[in-house]
Design a protein around this motif. Structure first.
Motif, short mmCIF file in Angstrom:
data_model
loop_
_atom_site.label_atom_id
_atom_site.label_comp_id
_atom_site.label_asym_id
_atom_site.label_seq_id
_atom_site.Cartn_x
_atom_site.Cartn_y
_atom_site.Cartn_z
N ILE A 95 0.84 -1.20 0.00
CA ILE A 95 0.00 0.00 0.00
C ILE A 95 0.87 1.25 0.00
N GLN A 96 1.96 1.24 0.74
CA GLN A 96 2.87 2.39 0.75
C GLN A 96 3.48 2.63 -0.63
N CYS A 97 3.79 1.54 -1.35
CA CYS A 97 4.38 1.68 -2.69
C CYS A 97 3.37 2.14 -3.73
N ARG A 112 -2.81 4.34 -1.50
CA ARG A 112 -4.11 3.83 -1.09
C ARG A 112 -5.07 3.79 -2.27
N TYR A 113 -4.95 4.79 -3.12
CA TYR A 113 -5.75 4.88 -4.34
C TYR A 113 -4.79 5.00 -5.52
N PRO A 114 -4.46 3.88 -6.18
CA PRO A 114 -3.51 3.93 -7.30
C PRO A 114 -4.01 4.83 -8.44
N VAL A 115 -3.08 5.35 -9.20
CA VAL A 115 -3.41 6.17 -10.37
C VAL A 115 -4.35 5.37 -11.26
N GLY A 116 -5.42 6.02 -11.70
CA GLY A 116 -6.42 5.38 -12.54
C GLY A 116 -7.63 4.88 -11.76
N ARG A 155 -2.67 11.40 -9.47
CA ARG A 155 -1.36 11.43 -8.82
C ARG A 155 -1.56 11.11 -7.34
N PRO A 156 -0.74 10.20 -6.78
CA PRO A 156 -0.86 9.92 -5.35
C PRO A 156 -0.27 11.07 -4.53
N ASP A 214 -0.04 12.06 2.44
CA ASP A 214 -1.33 11.63 2.97
C ASP A 214 -2.03 10.81 1.89
N LEU A 215 -1.95 9.49 2.02
CA LEU A 215 -2.45 8.59 0.98
C LEU A 215 -3.95 8.70 0.75
N SER A 216 -4.68 9.33 1.67
CA SER A 216 -6.12 9.47 1.51
C SER A 216 -6.50 10.71 0.70
#
Length: 105
Positions: free
Chosen positions: A19-21, A24-28, A43-44, A48-50
């Motif tokens: 998830i870090q790589c 949380r929400y991948p591009v696309g 773009r991630p 803040d992954l959210s």
């Protein structure tokens, strides 16, 4: 995957690393916001992954043409928008690749 890791079916540390790589929400990814808008993650946000950057494609039932860039991490107004669900792009008739290609057009 995270749910499976919590249940003990997958290695929790490995899933957290993935998830870090990927984010949380991948591009696309297609997402619905608290406002009802629909966007595609462009773009991630590693801080803040959210709160990724999006291209808004639907404002309620009205298509946004062209898609409108919006960064969830940089919201000047309140109440702030938040992701409330991920969506299957096929079920809502969105091609994420086409939307992302509009960035380079």
């Amino acid at each position: 995957m995270y749910g499976l890791a919590i249940e003990g079916h997958l290695d929790l540390d490995a899933v957290r690393g993935l998830i870090q790589c990927l984010g949380r929400y991948p591009v696309g990814s297609c997402v619905r916001l608290s406002t009802g808008e629909i966007g595609v993650v462009s773009r991630p946000n590693l801080a803040d992954l959210s709160k990724p950057a999006l291209l808004l494609v639907m404002d309620g039932s009205t298509p946004c043409r062209p898609p409108k860039p919006f960064d969830l991490a940089e919201q000047p107004t309140r109440p702030s928008r938040a992701i409330v669900a991920t969506l299957d792009p096929r079920q809502i008739g969105i091609d994420p690749n086409h939307v992302l290609d509009s960035l380079s057009a």
